[in-house]
Design a protein around this motif. Sequence first.
Motif, PDB file in Angstrom:
ATOM      1  N   LEU A   1      41.601  47.492  49.259  1.00  0.00           N
ATOM      2  CA  LEU A   1      41.602  46.084  49.230  1.00  0.00           C
ATOM      3  C   LEU A   1      42.149  45.227  47.984  1.00  0.00           C
ATOM      4  O   LEU A   1      41.411  45.497  46.968  1.00  0.00           O
ATOM      5  N   CYS A   2      43.359  44.686  48.075  1.00  0.00           N
ATOM      6  CA  CYS A   2      43.898  44.014  46.955  1.00  0.00           C
ATOM      7  C   CYS A   2      43.727  42.528  46.934  1.00  0.00           C
ATOM      8  O   CYS A   2      44.295  41.907  48.049  1.00  0.00           O
ATOM      9  N   VAL A   3      43.407  41.881  46.185  1.00  0.00           N
ATOM     10  CA  VAL A   3      43.235  40.274  46.172  1.00  0.00           C
ATOM     11  C   VAL A   3      43.639  39.678  45.034  1.00  0.00           C
ATOM     12  O   VAL A   3      43.306  40.043  43.899  1.00  0.00           O
ATOM     13  N   PHE A   4      44.856  38.923  45.265  1.00  0.00           N
ATOM     14  CA  PHE A   4      45.382  38.199  44.068  1.00  0.00           C
ATOM     15  C   PHE A   4      45.429  36.652  43.991  1.00  0.00           C
ATOM     16  O   PHE A   4      45.501  35.915  45.270  1.00  0.00           O
ATOM     17  N   ASN A   5      45.125  36.121  43.075  1.00  0.00           N
ATOM     18  CA  ASN A   5      44.889  34.716  43.033  1.00  0.00           C
ATOM     19  C   ASN A   5      46.495  34.217  42.162  1.00  0.00           C
ATOM     20  O   ASN A   5      46.886  34.394  41.322  1.00  0.00           O
ATOM     21  N   PHE A   6      47.034  33.333  43.224  1.00  0.00           N
ATOM     22  CA  PHE A   6      48.543  32.881  42.664  1.00  0.00           C
ATOM     23  C   PHE A   6      48.257  31.561  42.188  1.00  0.00           C
ATOM     24  O   PHE A   6      49.438  31.198  41.384  1.00  0.00           O
ATOM     25  N   ALA A   7      47.207  31.008  41.763  1.00  0.00           N
ATOM     26  CA  ALA A   7      46.992  29.751  41.268  1.00  0.00           C
ATOM     27  C   ALA A   7      46.788  29.850  39.590  1.00  0.00           C
ATOM     28  O   ALA A   7      46.212  30.621  39.188  1.00  0.00           O
ATOM     29  N   GLU A   8      47.025  28.640  39.211  1.00  0.00           N
ATOM     30  CA  GLU A   8      46.680  28.551  37.683  1.00  0.00           C
ATOM     31  C   GLU A   8      45.095  27.919  37.655  1.00  0.00           C
ATOM     32  O   GLU A   8      44.674  27.348  36.751  1.00  0.00           O
ATOM     33  N   GLU A   9      44.416  27.968  38.852  1.00  0.00           N
ATOM     34  CA  GLU A   9      43.062  27.530  38.817  1.00  0.00           C
ATOM     35  C   GLU A   9      42.126  28.441  39.497  1.00  0.00           C
ATOM     36  O   GLU A   9      42.588  29.284  40.152  1.00  0.00           O
ATOM     37  N   THR A  10      40.911  28.490  39.336  1.00  0.00           N
ATOM     38  CA  THR A  10      39.909  29.449  39.589  1.00  0.00           C
ATOM     39  C   THR A  10      39.709  29.295  41.013  1.00  0.00           C
ATOM     40  O   THR A  10      39.765  28.502  41.689  1.00  0.00           O
ATOM     41  N   GLN A  11      39.837  30.597  41.596  1.00  0.00           N
ATOM     42  CA  GLN A  11      39.940  30.723  43.177  1.00  0.00           C
ATOM     43  C   GLN A  11      38.590  31.600  43.410  1.00  0.00           C
ATOM     44  O   GLN A  11      38.247  32.814  42.921  1.00  0.00           O
ATOM     45  N   ALA A  12      37.949  31.312  44.820  1.00  0.00           N
ATOM     46  CA  ALA A  12      37.078  32.056  45.315  1.00  0.00           C
ATOM     47  C   ALA A  12      37.375  33.030  46.380  1.00  0.00           C
ATOM     48  O   ALA A  12      38.403  32.505  47.060  1.00  0.00           O
ATOM     49  N   TYR A  13      36.853  34.201  46.588  1.00  0.00           N
ATOM     50  CA  TYR A  13      37.144  34.791  47.610  1.00  0.00           C
ATOM     51  C   TYR A  13      36.011  35.961  47.889  1.00  0.00           C
ATOM     52  O   TYR A  13      35.212  36.403  47.238  1.00  0.00           O
ATOM     53  N   LEU A  14      35.885  36.120  49.484  1.00  0.00           N
ATOM     54  CA  LEU A  14      34.861  36.828  50.022  1.00  0.00           C
ATOM     55  C   LEU A  14      34.991  38.192  50.213  1.00  0.00           C
ATOM     56  O   LEU A  14      36.072  38.440  50.815  1.00  0.00           O
TER      57      LEU A  14
END
Length: 557
Positions: free
Chosen positions: A501-514
């Motif tokens: 499972l690969c999870v990537f945050n594209f934003a310059e702010e913190t992001q949550a993921y379940l």
Amino acid sequence: MSNQKTDRAWWYGCVIYEIYIRSFYDSNGDGVGDIQGITKKLDYLASLPIDAIWITPFFKSPMKDFGYDISDYYAVDPLFGEIEDFEEMIEKAHALNLKVIIDQVWSHTSDTYSWFIESQSDRDNPKADWYVWSDAKADGSPPNNWLSVFGGTAWEWNESRQQYYLHNFLKCQPDLNWHNLNVVREIMQVAEFWLEKGVDGFRLDVCNYYMHDPSKLDNPSRTEGMPIQDGVSPLNPYANFINLHNINQVQNIKSLRRIRKVLNKYPGTISLGEIAAAEDPMRQTVEYIRGDKRLHTAYNSSLLVNEKLTPELVASAQEELSLHLEDDEEEMICLTMSTHDFPRARSRWQPQNPETIPAFEKWLVTLLACLRGIICFYQGEELGLTESEIPQEEMQDPLGSNFPSYFAGRDGCRTPIPWETEKANWGFTDAVTPWIRVDENFNSLAVDVQEENPDSLLHYFRKLLRWRNRQPAMKYGDFDPIEVGRDVLSFIRKVRDQRLLCVFNFAEETQAYLVSCRYGKPVMSSGVTSFEVTNLGNGDRTIEMEAFGFAIFEREF
């Protein structure tokens, strides 16, 4: 489930490293990178660790297009060394378990090639039909409205023959006539010459330009709102037409069988095609690799774009690939985010907040490494090199010189590799003046600086590729999108015995993921600050990813 085999050819799921030879390393102090320069740096290349190197043209050439205008397919240009230098280089590369892919420019030659000199002499010589010639219209104008990628008409008048010849690129790059079987036979002899030298394959420059429509009909104009060809600037007049008759011909694809037949005589070799200016890039790219009588693989400009890098952009490219690929475990295209023809990815998608750049650099190389495909990195991406600014008066690239009002040229991605900070020109050359200026901003990105810093991008790049090389799911697996949001992209790479499972945050702010409880701790991650168990009672947990954070989890079967 497809993609179960893990004993495929070496190139399936491999990592290729493109070397722009002029700017890699200069061994003799003349200001230009050369073959011996590559040989001296092979240990470095093997340490990355990559599977293959792709070397841009080093053949005899007047260098009007820096080697993509070849005047002798069988000869090494003295600027880059001698044939013995190449033989030594390939022997050492193979000893280090590195494959060697060389550029082949078979759609056109230099106008100084002996073939063209003979062809233009009159209309009755043995090579009269080796290039694409056409009579003028009644008013003396070119035979049709075909344009050159480099600007202006694609036809140049020749006084000797009193005819026009076709050039899809510079006027000093006349197009070979692939409808003439004698031309094709000679090109196949070129291929065998270098295969006998031990090369492991060819990168085929603009291979969808080999054949034209013999009717030479006008290309239709592009109507307002129609998408333009892949990789072509909307400001280039070339984008005003649908290139229906000068490139992307059905016969072009059929001609590939001759190339594959020659390569089949040398087991383990590979053909890597460049599909340029495609109207439907992913579909056309897959057509070039369909079955066992065409190319082994090919790449297009799907990730070589100036538009914002978003989860949707990446996911759509991967999903479109899956849509066009048949359930065939031998078909795979090549993916790249930077080449010698496009501005560097690091600069195209530069974060607004400078403090996030270190995280972004690791994020960017990891994202590419996690996608389904053969992966190609351009030299310097392991260092985080940026696009350089080259003053107009120093511009070398003819493409940039032809469109100065809106295009900065390709020089900015072609500046030399910085090797050592304590040496002039960052150790690239002992010459006072290199062929193109060395970027003064590269001092902190130099190889020697990064070697000394265990937290550098270079050390991370090596760690990443060593890890990827051990993951069957990354090399061979399917791509299944899970979440394609505004800021977060998650997907699964899978084979029968492994699921990542690969999870990537594209934003310059913190992001949550379940994250599901079926996945353990991340096997690779950066910028992940917390792993909070949810109150759902099932063991699922929420992760928080800082700007350009990412995490890769392996499912616990």
